[in-house]
Design a protein around this motif. Structure first.
Motif, PDB file in Angstrom:
ATOM      1  N   LEU A  96      48.869  43.579  40.726  1.00  0.00           N
ATOM      2  CA  LEU A  96      47.859  44.156  39.844  1.00  0.00           C
ATOM      3  C   LEU A  96      48.002  45.673  39.866  1.00  0.00           C
ATOM      4  O   LEU A  96      48.252  46.266  40.923  1.00  0.00           O
ATOM      5  N   GLU A  97      47.850  46.275  38.709  1.00  0.00           N
ATOM      6  CA  GLU A  97      47.830  47.738  38.637  1.00  0.00           C
ATOM      7  C   GLU A  97      46.972  48.191  37.466  1.00  0.00           C
ATOM      8  O   GLU A  97      46.540  47.375  36.644  1.00  0.00           O
ATOM      9  N   GLU A  98      46.739  49.471  37.400  1.00  0.00           N
ATOM     10  CA  GLU A  98      45.881  50.028  36.350  1.00  0.00           C
ATOM     11  C   GLU A  98      46.630  50.032  35.010  1.00  0.00           C
ATOM     12  O   GLU A  98      47.823  50.324  34.957  1.00  0.00           O
ATOM     13  N   LEU A  99      45.932  49.671  33.948  1.00  0.00           N
ATOM     14  CA  LEU A  99      46.546  49.464  32.645  1.00  0.00           C
ATOM     15  C   LEU A  99      47.368  50.649  32.162  1.00  0.00           C
ATOM     16  O   LEU A  99      48.546  50.495  31.789  1.00  0.00           O
ATOM     17  N   GLU A 100      46.795  51.837  32.127  1.00  0.00           N
ATOM     18  CA  GLU A 100      47.508  52.984  31.568  1.00  0.00           C
ATOM     19  C   GLU A 100      48.717  53.368  32.401  1.00  0.00           C
ATOM     20  O   GLU A 100      49.764  53.760  31.866  1.00  0.00           O
ATOM     21  N   ALA A 101      48.591  53.222  33.713  1.00  0.00           N
ATOM     22  CA  ALA A 101      49.733  53.512  34.583  1.00  0.00           C
ATOM     23  C   ALA A 101      50.856  52.502  34.338  1.00  0.00           C
ATOM     24  O   ALA A 101      52.048  52.851  34.316  1.00  0.00           O
ATOM     25  N   ALA A 102      50.483  51.232  34.139  1.00  0.00           N
ATOM     26  CA  ALA A 102      51.480  50.203  33.857  1.00  0.00           C
ATOM     27  C   ALA A 102      52.170  50.471  32.520  1.00  0.00           C
ATOM     28  O   ALA A 102      53.396  50.345  32.404  1.00  0.00           O
ATOM     29  N   ARG A 103      51.401  50.872  31.532  1.00  0.00           N
ATOM     30  CA  ARG A 103      51.988  51.199  30.230  1.00  0.00           C
ATOM     31  C   ARG A 103      52.914  52.407  30.328  1.00  0.00           C
ATOM     32  O   ARG A 103      53.990  52.430  29.710  1.00  0.00           O
ATOM     33  N   ALA A 104      52.518  53.383  31.117  1.00  0.00           N
ATOM     34  CA  ALA A 104      53.303  54.610  31.230  1.00  0.00           C
ATOM     35  C   ALA A 104      54.677  54.349  31.826  1.00  0.00           C
ATOM     36  O   ALA A 104      55.653  55.033  31.480  1.00  0.00           O
ATOM     37  N   ARG A 105      54.775  53.370  32.709  1.00  0.00           N
ATOM     38  CA  ARG A 105      56.091  53.078  33.303  1.00  0.00           C
ATOM     39  C   ARG A 105      56.829  51.977  32.538  1.00  0.00           C
ATOM     40  O   ARG A 105      57.904  51.546  32.956  1.00  0.00           O
ATOM     41  N   GLY A 106      56.256  51.523  31.429  1.00  0.00           N
ATOM     42  CA  GLY A 106      56.916  50.526  30.598  1.00  0.00           C
ATOM     43  C   GLY A 106      56.910  49.128  31.168  1.00  0.00           C
ATOM     44  O   GLY A 106      57.812  48.330  30.892  1.00  0.00           O
ATOM     45  N   ALA A 107      55.894  48.822  31.965  1.00  0.00           N
ATOM     46  CA  ALA A 107      55.832  47.510  32.604  1.00  0.00           C
ATOM     47  C   ALA A 107      55.524  46.412  31.601  1.00  0.00           C
ATOM     48  O   ALA A 107      54.837  46.627  30.605  1.00  0.00           O
ATOM     49  N   ARG A 108      56.027  45.218  31.881  1.00  0.00           N
ATOM     50  CA  ARG A 108      55.629  44.038  31.107  1.00  0.00           C
ATOM     51  C   ARG A 108      54.262  43.595  31.620  1.00  0.00           C
ATOM     52  O   ARG A 108      54.089  43.361  32.818  1.00  0.00           O
ATOM     53  N   ILE A 109      53.316  43.451  30.756  1.00  0.00           N
ATOM     54  CA  ILE A 109      51.953  43.119  31.142  1.00  0.00           C
ATOM     55  C   ILE A 109      51.639  41.690  30.699  1.00  0.00           C
ATOM     56  O   ILE A 109      51.721  41.362  29.516  1.00  0.00           O
ATOM     57  N   TYR A 110      51.287  40.850  31.661  1.00  0.00           N
ATOM     58  CA  TYR A 110      50.934  39.467  31.351  1.00  0.00           C
ATOM     59  C   TYR A 110      49.549  39.377  30.730  1.00  0.00           C
ATOM     60  O   TYR A 110      49.313  38.542  29.852  1.00  0.00           O
ATOM     61  N   GLY A 111      48.626  40.189  31.203  1.00  0.00           N
ATOM     62  CA  GLY A 111      47.266  40.146  30.696  1.00  0.00           C
ATOM     63  C   GLY A 111      46.347  40.984  31.559  1.00  0.00           C
ATOM     64  O   GLY A 111      46.720  41.458  32.643  1.00  0.00           O
ATOM     65  N   GLU A 112      45.143  41.177  31.066  1.00  0.00           N
ATOM     66  CA  GLU A 112      44.131  41.954  31.772  1.00  0.00           C
ATOM     67  C   GLU A 112      43.110  41.029  32.419  1.00  0.00           C
ATOM     68  O   GLU A 112      42.652  40.064  31.800  1.00  0.00           O
ATOM     69  N   ILE A 113      42.780  41.330  33.664  1.00  0.00           N
ATOM     70  CA  ILE A 113      41.656  40.636  34.301  1.00  0.00           C
ATOM     71  C   ILE A 113      40.393  41.336  33.817  1.00  0.00           C
ATOM     72  O   ILE A 113      39.973  42.358  34.351  1.00  0.00           O
ATOM     73  N   ALA A 114      39.835  40.781  32.749  1.00  0.00           N
ATOM     74  CA  ALA A 114      38.770  41.477  32.021  1.00  0.00           C
ATOM     75  C   ALA A 114      37.394  41.247  32.605  1.00  0.00           C
ATOM     76  O   ALA A 114      36.480  42.069  32.397  1.00  0.00           O
ATOM     77  N   GLY A 115      37.192  40.164  33.318  1.00  0.00           N
ATOM     78  CA  GLY A 115      35.884  39.878  33.881  1.00  0.00           C
ATOM     79  C   GLY A 115      35.970  38.858  34.994  1.00  0.00           C
ATOM     80  O   GLY A 115      36.825  37.969  34.974  1.00  0.00           O
ATOM     81  N   PHE A 116      35.084  38.993  35.978  1.00  0.00           N
ATOM     82  CA  PHE A 116      35.041  38.059  37.102  1.00  0.00           C
ATOM     83  C   PHE A 116      33.614  37.983  37.614  1.00  0.00           C
ATOM     84  O   PHE A 116      32.892  38.983  37.636  1.00  0.00           O
ATOM     85  N   ALA A 117      33.216  36.788  38.036  1.00  0.00           N
ATOM     86  CA  ALA A 117      31.891  36.623  38.646  1.00  0.00           C
ATOM     87  C   ALA A 117      31.898  35.392  39.535  1.00  0.00           C
ATOM     88  O   ALA A 117      32.669  34.450  39.317  1.00  0.00           O
ATOM     89  N   SER A 118      31.043  35.399  40.543  1.00  0.00           N
ATOM     90  CA  SER A 118      30.895  34.228  41.408  1.00  0.00           C
ATOM     91  C   SER A 118      29.417  33.994  41.689  1.00  0.00           C
ATOM     92  O   SER A 118      28.612  34.934  41.702  1.00  0.00           O
ATOM     93  N   ARG A 119      29.070  32.745  41.902  1.00  0.00           N
ATOM     94  CA  ARG A 119      27.703  32.350  42.217  1.00  0.00           C
ATOM     95  C   ARG A 119      27.744  31.239  43.263  1.00  0.00           C
ATOM     96  O   ARG A 119      28.783  30.637  43.527  1.00  0.00           O
ATOM     97  N   SER A 120      26.599  30.945  43.864  1.00  0.00           N
ATOM     98  CA  SER A 120      26.491  29.851  44.831  1.00  0.00           C
ATOM     99  C   SER A 120      25.319  28.968  44.432  1.00  0.00           C
ATOM    100  O   SER A 120      24.329  29.453  43.863  1.00  0.00           O
ATOM    101  N   ASN A 121      25.410  27.676  44.738  1.00  0.00           N
ATOM    102  CA  ASN A 121      24.294  26.801  44.376  1.00  0.00           C
ATOM    103  C   ASN A 121      23.245  26.670  45.476  1.00  0.00           C
ATOM    104  O   ASN A 121      22.171  26.107  45.240  1.00  0.00           O
ATOM    105  N   ALA A 122      23.537  27.174  46.691  1.00  0.00           N
ATOM    106  CA  ALA A 122      22.555  27.116  47.790  1.00  0.00           C
ATOM    107  C   ALA A 122      21.905  25.740  47.867  1.00  0.00           C
ATOM    108  O   ALA A 122      20.694  25.597  48.000  1.00  0.00           O
ATOM    109  N   PHE A 123      22.743  24.711  47.793  1.00  0.00           N
ATOM    110  CA  PHE A 123      22.229  23.355  47.620  1.00  0.00           C
ATOM    111  C   PHE A 123      22.774  22.381  48.650  1.00  0.00           C
ATOM    112  O   PHE A 123      22.022  21.700  49.340  1.00  0.00           O
TER     113      PHE A 123
END
Length: 417
Positions: free
Chosen positions: A246-273
């Motif tokens: 994983l790396e920062e988008l603009e830095a990856a673009r600046a070095r000409g990296a192939r980008i598979y995709g962006e991790i745009a959002g993440f969340a976790s929860r628990s059911n406490a059940f």
């Protein structure tokens, strides 16, 4: 400047054949890697099938010293990390070591090493008071799960934040989500993020036999993992590892990296059940999905594919079907959903990272991997589960979810740039 985390390298050790491309070829062909257990004598167990990795540590470039020192799970992680780094095109030897981070997930740590050593120390379980003098020097490392993250850190020379995430079967998703956060907040410029588990041992089989969570379909291993199918009877244990750069988008673009995709959002929860039980309404998973989409600034209508947890137990499959309907509304009926556990089994903490790797490859190739062995759909699981055959499909936004013992529920949004 808003920092965005992207995937620029992928490494995989999975059931079937080692390597990212072999992994993707197996998935898109709809082949299963499940078979009779060969790593130990499973004749006395209820469930005697698993998805084993065809793994030769020496052939994968590990030295005799590394093989002697590392548990099988650590070997997987190191091999996957080396492939991910090569795939990214990065040369971290000239990078600031304090800017390199590691986030590795694992549910059960060095299970195989621990069990093997206990058998030696206790003389096959006959001695209650074990003789520590028979222990190998690596025994302490086997007892400390963070050893897995340390081995990866040594591979890349990481002196930045290094962590081991252990949240049951969501460990892989959570480790990638944590790694993305390190990039976004500027705590690291490069992160090796993923997970590893090698749980195929007598103690693991005994534990899952006791709660009857694993399949008893021993006569037909190739078709034993049947997520969302009316004839399923439990999940198939697996093993493996996936690690991503994983790396920062603009830095990856600046070095000409192939980008598979962006991790745009993440969340976790628990059911406490309940430790293993799930509420049928899927509320906690639905909430994790809602928050992950909010953080990605995506509407439910934009989701193009869902990589399901899809373990192959009736409780889980119905729980997450309800969660998709609750979080996406009518869109849930329009989006293709599939479970790669139908082909590579359930590798506990590692599976979430393998699923993220599959999602990244799906974005790259615009192909949805199928749910193998789905021939008789469960009427209570009435979504589009992409049975048997892979499907070409336009995708810009993918949702990957996980559910783990302890009530953990996680969701990750991967977007194409």
């Amino acid at each position: 400047m808003t920092r965005r985390a992207v995937i620029t390298g992928i490494g995989v050790v999975a059931p079937g054949h080692t390597g990212r491309e072999a992994f993707w070829e197996l998935l898109t062909a709809g082949r299963t890697a499940t078979r009779a257990i060969s790593l130990f004598d499973a004749s006395r167990f209820r469930s005697r099938v698993a998805a084993e990795c065809s793994f030769d540590a020496a052939a994968e470039g590990l030295s005799p010293q590394e093989i002697r020192r590392m548990d099988r799970a650590a070997q997987f992680a190191v091999v996957a990390s080396r492939e991910a780094l090569a795939d990214s095109g990065l040369d971290l030897s000239s990078a600031d070591p304090s800017a390199i981070g590691v986030s590795i997930g694992s549910a059960v740590g060095c299970t195989m090493g621990l069990e093997q050593e206990y058998a030696v120390l206790s003389d096959g379980g006959r001695e209650w008071l074990v003789d520590h003098e028979y222990g190998v020097p690596q025994l302490y490392g086997y007892m400390v799960p963070s050893t897995l993250a340390v081995e990866v850190a040594w591979v890349v020379g990481a002196e930045g934040p290094v962590s081991l995430i252990s949240t049951g079967c969501t460990s892989g998703l959570d480790a990638v989500g944590h790694g993305a956060k390190l990039i976004e907040e500027g705590s690291a410029e490069f992160v090796l993020a993923g997970a590893t588990d090698a749980p195929l041992s007598p103690i693991t089989s005994a534990c899952f036999d006791a709660i009857r969570a694993t399949t008893s379909n021993n006569d037909d291993p190739e078709h034993a993992s049947r997520p969302f199918d009316a004839d399923r009877d439990g999940f198939v244990l697996g093993e493996g590892s996936a690690v991503m750069v994983l790396e920062e988008l603009e830095a990856a673009r600046a070095r000409g990296a192939r980008i598979y995709g962006e991790i745009a959002g993440f969340a976790s929860r628990s059911n406490a059940f309940h430790m293993t039980g799930l509420k049928p309404d899927g509320r906690e998973m639905a909430e994790a999905i809602r928050v992950a989409l909010d953080r990605a600034q995506r509407d439910p209508s934009t989701v193009d594919y869902i990589n399901a947890h899809g373990s192959g137990t009736k409780q889980n499959d119905r729980h997450e079907t309800a969660a998709f309907k609750r979080s996406l509304g009518e869109r849930a009926y329009e989006v293709p959903v599939s479970s790669i556990k139908s082909m590579i089994g359930h590798s506990l903490g590692a599976i979430g990272s393998l699923e993220v790797a599959a999602c990244a490859m799906a974005l790259r190739h615009q192909v949805v991997p199928p749910t193998a062995n789905l021939s008789t759909p469960d009427p209570e699981c009435d979504l589009d589960y992409v049975p048997v055959v892979a499907r070409e499909h336009r995708m810009d936004t993918i949702l990957s979810v996980g559910s783990g013992f302890g009530g953990f529920q996680s969701a990750l949004v991967l977007s194409r740039l």
